[in-house]
Design a protein around this motif. Structure first.
Motif, PDB file in Angstrom:
ATOM      1  N   GLY A   1       0.822  -1.209   0.000  1.00  0.00           N
ATOM      2  CA  GLY A   1       0.000   0.000   0.000  1.00  0.00           C
ATOM      3  C   GLY A   1       0.852   1.253   0.000  1.00  0.00           C
ATOM      4  N   LYS A   2       0.393   2.283   0.728  1.00  0.00           N
ATOM      5  CA  LYS A   2       1.119   3.553   0.764  1.00  0.00           C
ATOM      6  C   LYS A   2       2.219   3.574   1.821  1.00  0.00           C
ATOM      7  N   GLY A   3       2.240   2.544   2.688  1.00  0.00           N
ATOM      8  CA  GLY A   3       3.200   2.533   3.782  1.00  0.00           C
ATOM      9  C   GLY A   3       4.417   1.683   3.481  1.00  0.00           C
ATOM     10  N   GLY A   4       5.018   1.154   4.540  1.00  0.00           N
ATOM     11  CA  GLY A   4       6.179   0.284   4.368  1.00  0.00           C
ATOM     12  C   GLY A   4       7.122   0.366   5.543  1.00  0.00           C
ATOM     13  N   GLY A   5       8.100  -0.528   5.542  1.00  0.00           N
ATOM     14  CA  GLY A   5       9.072  -0.598   6.624  1.00  0.00           C
ATOM     15  C   GLY A   5      10.466  -0.243   6.151  1.00  0.00           C
ATOM     16  N   VAL A   6      11.287   0.181   7.109  1.00  0.00           N
ATOM     17  CA  VAL A   6      12.667   0.572   6.820  1.00  0.00           C
ATOM     18  C   VAL A   6      13.505   0.262   8.050  1.00  0.00           C
ATOM     19  N   ILE A   7      14.765  -0.123   7.847  1.00  0.00           N
ATOM     20  CA  ILE A   7      15.667  -0.369   8.969  1.00  0.00           C
ATOM     21  C   ILE A   7      16.437   0.910   9.275  1.00  0.00           C
ATOM     22  N   GLN A   8      16.257   1.423  10.486  1.00  0.00           N
ATOM     23  CA  GLN A   8      17.040   2.545  10.989  1.00  0.00           C
ATOM     24  C   GLN A   8      18.165   1.988  11.861  1.00  0.00           C
ATOM     25  N   GLY A   9      19.101   2.858  12.223  1.00  0.00           N
ATOM     26  CA  GLY A   9      20.164   2.419  13.121  1.00  0.00           C
ATOM     27  C   GLY A   9      19.634   2.143  14.513  1.00  0.00           C
ATOM     28  N   THR A  10      18.890   3.102  15.071  1.00  0.00           N
ATOM     29  CA  THR A  10      18.398   2.993  16.443  1.00  0.00           C
ATOM     30  C   THR A  10      16.984   3.562  16.531  1.00  0.00           C
ATOM     31  N   ALA A  11      16.335   3.339  17.678  1.00  0.00           N
ATOM     32  CA  ALA A  11      15.015   3.921  17.915  1.00  0.00           C
ATOM     33  C   ALA A  11      15.093   5.437  18.003  1.00  0.00           C
ATOM     34  N   SER A  12      16.245   5.960  18.381  1.00  0.00           N
ATOM     35  CA  SER A  12      16.441   7.418  18.416  1.00  0.00           C
ATOM     36  C   SER A  12      16.320   8.007  17.017  1.00  0.00           C
ATOM     37  N   GLU A  13      16.901   7.326  16.030  1.00  0.00           N
ATOM     38  CA  GLU A  13      16.779   7.781  14.647  1.00  0.00           C
ATOM     39  C   GLU A  13      15.340   7.630  14.152  1.00  0.00           C
ATOM     40  N   ALA A  14      14.705   6.544  14.560  1.00  0.00           N
ATOM     41  CA  ALA A  14      13.324   6.294  14.124  1.00  0.00           C
ATOM     42  C   ALA A  14      12.394   7.404  14.596  1.00  0.00           C
ATOM     43  N   VAL A  15      12.488   7.772  15.889  1.00  0.00           N
ATOM     44  CA  VAL A  15      11.585   8.801  16.400  1.00  0.00           C
ATOM     45  C   VAL A  15      11.914  10.157  15.772  1.00  0.00           C
ATOM     46  N   LEU A  16      13.175  10.403  15.458  1.00  0.00           N
ATOM     47  CA  LEU A  16      13.541  11.677  14.835  1.00  0.00           C
ATOM     48  C   LEU A  16      12.949  11.807  13.439  1.00  0.00           C
ATOM     49  N   VAL A  17      13.054  10.764  12.620  1.00  0.00           N
ATOM     50  CA  VAL A  17      12.568  10.904  11.243  1.00  0.00           C
ATOM     51  C   VAL A  17      11.051  11.070  11.192  1.00  0.00           C
ATOM     52  N   VAL A  18      10.329  10.376  12.090  1.00  0.00           N
ATOM     53  CA  VAL A  18       8.866  10.544  12.054  1.00  0.00           C
ATOM     54  C   VAL A  18       8.459  11.883  12.669  1.00  0.00           C
ATOM     55  N   LEU A  19       9.225  12.373  13.623  1.00  0.00           N
ATOM     56  CA  LEU A  19       8.959  13.695  14.187  1.00  0.00           C
ATOM     57  C   LEU A  19       9.159  14.783  13.124  1.00  0.00           C
ATOM     58  N   LEU A  20      10.203  14.651  12.321  1.00  0.00           N
ATOM     59  CA  LEU A  20      10.434  15.599  11.224  1.00  0.00           C
ATOM     60  C   LEU A  20       9.292  15.547  10.208  1.00  0.00           C
ATOM     61  N   ALA A  21       8.835  14.341   9.915  1.00  0.00           N
ATOM     62  CA  ALA A  21       7.724  14.194   8.968  1.00  0.00           C
ATOM     63  C   ALA A  21       6.451  14.835   9.523  1.00  0.00           C
TER      64      ALA A  21
END
Length: 487
Positions: free
Chosen positions: A143-163
């Protein structure tokens, strides 16, 4: 004089890699002989290593000897069966083999064209894992979503916060940054605060809402609603809610369905951080802890914590990948290519902070294939049973008390206060932690909940068995006896 290694030679690699594998295998064979927590003093290494790099090559054996004699004493052994601190950071034979292969191939897979297999395997493996967690189909790649491997959960929360930030600024105007507000509980990982700093969210607009023992330190929907109402009345703009399943201090699980409805009602991005506890949710009996994920815009868990996958491997799913791409995409001339220009492929560079990325999906793919879901579920269950066992040992010793109900494989406990003296109790527990860790026999960590200094005991390393839990409890009891003798 030692001739040294060529930059790359297949036969030299074969010979030396065999020696390194033997060294690592011996390390694991003898890991229980080391003090779990390194006992060195700050600056120890500076005193025993030369003050400049060698001019001429040395032999691998000399280097391995130095690792044994000088480096390993300064290592805290996260893979030791007697490691019970923080959260686990799993290693495994499959994870190591995948990491070795990734290092051997050594691609920099920022876009599909730079190594198609790296991108396509990541898409497939994240879909596999999403199905194991029974994530809604919105999070999968079809669909419109999907998964991606980040380095850490810190990076994960940062990218979605920016979005989330950019999505709202497009709606309310780019000059409204000072009005944006982010919400979470006071038990949320500190990476959210760091993410807010990087994203330009004003520190005073990062709301860490107070929790207490009445909710087992989970975020109260009523407290959240009240905070949002006050902010809206003050002309501020709520943009982001971070809920946690398995908080760092006590593995509290926030009530996702209720929080999700509040986020949706206020047009906020809803992110779920399940960095530690997400692994347990592949077991049907723990899946209910992420009920409500269907309301979320993003979901994150760390395969490198409790899922036999070597660090780093943090899995992030989003409902709409275009939210990430709009915030993080760059398209310089030197990266343009036909596949990307034709929108035929995923370019993961646009889903993360850095450009470069390693072939991390290889190790996760190998873990899933070489162990299989059933064995992985049983691996998690075994640790939870060992934690239950430790919880029982604590409960029958009247000198100790359990502070919050155990949810997964973390037990929060402490020595009981004497004569209701909380300050003296806190000092006693601090002293116990230091005494226990100074033995080198085990390593545990602490937290503070509602002013109480608490000891954390988390089971999660691959080599830990019941005998290690029993031995750890004996160390705690013995050191407690010594302490009580002093007071």
């Amino acid at each position: 004089m030692e001739k040294g290694l060529k930059p790359m030679d297949a036969e030299q690699l074969r010979e030396n890699a065999h020696k390194m594998v033997d060294f690592i295998a011996d390390y694991y064979k003898n890991i229980e002989s080391f003090p779990v927590l390194s006992q060195v003093e700050p600056g120890y290494l500076n005193k025993i290593l030369p003050d400049s790099a060698p001019t001429h090559p040395e032999s691998l054996q000399n280097v391995l000897d130095d690792i044994q004699e000088k480096i390993l004493p300064g290592v805290t052994h996260w893979q030791s069966p007697d490691y019970f601190a923080y959260f686990p950071s799993n290693s495994s034979t499959a994870g190591f083999l995948g990491e070795m292969l990734s290092a051997g191939i050594n691609i920099v897979g920022f876009s599909w064209v730079t190594s198609p297999a790296a991108t396509e395997l990541e898409v497939i493996v994240l879909d596999w894992f999403g199905k194991m967690l029974k994530l809604p189909e919105d999070f999968l790649s079809q669909g419109k979503g999907g998964g991606v491997i980040q380095g850490t959960a810190s990076e994960a929360v940062l990218v979605v916060l920016l979005a989330a930030r950019d999505k709202v600024l497009r709606r309310v105007g780019k000059n409204s940054l000072e009005k944006l507000v982010v919400y979470a509980s006071d038990q949320t990982h500190s990476s959210l605060q760091k993410g807010c700093r990087i994203a330009g969210i004003y520190p005073e607009n990062c709301r860490l809402l107070e929790t207490d023992s009445s909710t087992n330190f989970a975020l109260s929907p009523d407290v959240l609603s009240e905070a949002i109402s006050k902010d809206i009345a003050a002309g501020l703009v709520p943009i982001f809610l971070c809920a946690t399943v398995g908080t760092t201090s006590s593995t509290a699980a926030d009530p996702l369905p209720a929080l999700g409805k509040i986020a949706k009602g206020n047009e906020m991005w809803f992110h779920i951080d399940a960095a530690y506890a997400g692994s347990a949710c592949v077991c049907p009996e723990y899946r209910h802890y992420i009920d409500g994920v269907e309301e979320a815009d993003s979901f994150n868990m760390n395969a490198h914590k409790w899922f036999l996958t070597n660090f780093d491997c943090s899995l992030l799913w989003v409902k709409d990948r275009n939210d990430l791409i709009q915030s993080l995409s760059t398209n310089p001339e030197y990266l343009k290519n036909k596949a990307s220009e034709g929108n035929m492929v995923v370019d993961y560079k646009d889903w993360q902070i850095p450009l470069g990325r390693r072939f991390r999906s290889l190790k996760l793919w190998m873990v899933l294939r070489l162990y299989g879901l059933e064995n992985l579920q049983n691996y998690i269950r075994n640790h939870i049973e060992l934690a239950k066992h430790f919880e029982h040992l604590v409960a029958v010793d009247k000198r100790f008390e359990i502070i919050v109900p155990r949810t997964f494989s973390l037990v929060c406990f402490r020595l009981c206060p004497q004569h209701d003296d909380q300050d003296r109790c806190n000092k006693l527990n601090r002293d116990l932690l230091e005494a226990v860790n100074a033995t080198g026999k085990i390593f545990i960590s602490h937290t503070v909940l509602s002013g109480k200094y608490i000891l954390r005991f988390v089971v999660g390393t691959p080599l830990t068995e019941e005998k290690h839990v029993n031995a750890a409890w004996k160390v705690l009891q013995d050191e407690a006896t010594t302490l009580f003798g002093r007071f």
